[in-house]
Design a protein around this motif. Sequence first.
Motif, short mmCIF file in Angstrom:
data_model
loop_
_atom_site.label_atom_id
_atom_site.label_comp_id
_atom_site.label_asym_id
_atom_site.label_seq_id
_atom_site.Cartn_x
_atom_site.Cartn_y
_atom_site.Cartn_z
N UNK A 28 0.85 -1.18 0.00
CA UNK A 28 0.00 0.00 0.00
C UNK A 28 0.89 1.24 0.00
N UNK A 29 0.57 2.19 -0.88
CA UNK A 29 1.29 3.46 -0.94
C UNK A 29 0.37 4.53 -0.36
N UNK A 30 0.56 4.89 0.92
CA UNK A 30 -0.38 5.76 1.62
C UNK A 30 -0.62 7.08 0.90
N UNK A 31 -1.90 7.40 0.71
CA UNK A 31 -2.29 8.69 0.17
C UNK A 31 -1.97 8.90 -1.30
N UNK A 32 -1.56 7.86 -2.01
CA UNK A 32 -1.15 8.03 -3.40
C UNK A 32 -2.15 7.38 -4.36
N UNK A 33 -2.39 8.08 -5.45
CA UNK A 33 -3.13 7.52 -6.56
C UNK A 33 -2.15 6.80 -7.49
N UNK A 34 -2.66 5.93 -8.36
CA UNK A 34 -1.73 5.21 -9.25
C UNK A 34 -0.79 6.12 -10.03
N UNK A 35 -1.30 7.27 -10.47
CA UNK A 35 -0.46 8.18 -11.25
C UNK A 35 0.66 8.80 -10.41
N UNK A 36 0.56 8.70 -9.08
CA UNK A 36 1.61 9.23 -8.22
C UNK A 36 2.75 8.24 -8.00
N UNK A 37 2.56 7.00 -8.44
CA UNK A 37 3.54 5.94 -8.18
C UNK A 37 4.30 5.64 -9.47
N UNK A 38 5.61 5.87 -9.52
CA UNK A 38 6.37 5.57 -10.74
C UNK A 38 6.37 4.08 -11.03
N UNK A 39 6.18 3.73 -12.28
CA UNK A 39 6.16 2.32 -12.68
C UNK A 39 7.60 1.82 -12.78
N UNK A 40 7.96 0.74 -12.08
CA UNK A 40 9.34 0.26 -12.16
C UNK A 40 9.64 -0.32 -13.53
N UNK A 41 10.90 -0.33 -13.91
CA UNK A 41 11.28 -0.86 -15.22
C UNK A 41 11.13 -2.38 -15.28
N UNK A 42 11.29 -3.03 -14.15
CA UNK A 42 11.13 -4.48 -14.09
C UNK A 42 9.99 -4.86 -13.17
N UNK A 44 7.89 -5.33 -9.91
CA UNK A 44 7.89 -4.63 -8.62
C UNK A 44 8.50 -5.51 -7.53
N UNK A 45 9.34 -4.93 -6.71
CA UNK A 45 9.98 -5.65 -5.61
C UNK A 45 9.72 -4.93 -4.30
N UNK A 46 9.96 -5.64 -3.21
CA UNK A 46 9.78 -5.02 -1.89
C UNK A 46 10.75 -3.86 -1.70
N UNK A 47 11.97 -4.01 -2.18
CA UNK A 47 12.95 -2.94 -2.03
C UNK A 47 12.48 -1.68 -2.77
N UNK A 48 11.95 -1.87 -3.99
CA UNK A 48 11.40 -0.74 -4.75
C UNK A 48 10.25 -0.10 -3.99
N UNK A 49 9.32 -0.92 -3.50
CA UNK A 49 8.14 -0.40 -2.80
C UNK A 49 8.52 0.33 -1.52
N UNK A 50 9.39 -0.26 -0.72
CA UNK A 50 9.78 0.37 0.55
C UNK A 50 10.50 1.69 0.31
#
Length: 217
Positions: A28-42, A44-50
Amino acid sequence: MGGDDPDVPPLAATVEFTPAKDNCEGWTFPGKRPEDIPVPSGEPTAEWAHRLGGIDNSITRLRLVIQGMNSHDVVLRNMRIVELRRGPLPTGTDVSLRTDCGGDLLERNYRVMLASDAPDFEFVTRADGDRVKVIKKPFGYKVSATDPEIFAIEANAAGEGYEQCDCLITWKLALDWTHKGEQGTLIVDDKGASFRTKSTHLNSPYPTVVKQGDAWK
């Protein structure tokens, strides 16, 4: 080497996050809409999310490699949850690894139910195909520089009976050890920060998305 200096623990822990790709786990990305979250190149990983402030949804899965710092055995006496706190439930966009949930992680050693009144680790194995079996056994291992131990940890945000607390749970791990007549505790965390696991059965007003190509869908 560590172990001869009383201020240096005689063992070290390496933490790897291992979310199950056959389950609908994610963050969960608190307070963020999908457009606020950059799409990873590969993938998604926990390290990327954290790194972007993401919180583990429902389960935090870890693989711990515990190794001694010299040739003398270090006895691991206990593993426990410390600095456990429950706070307000954040809402935001959920990023999942998949939308059609599957089975459990194949590799399971220890499980803890974080929302229980007294979270305690259980040794878990598989028996008779997919059936999960909980075995009551004392915690006790030895490690050295040439003989490490690897633990697969499932920290489930639910309590006994899988009840949810509808809260954010923050926590750390503690490993109690004995070495050459001395005793101590090694704290295991997320690079100095607490692990964060969301416990909820509520529907979020925010969407759940998965990565498809270079976009969220």
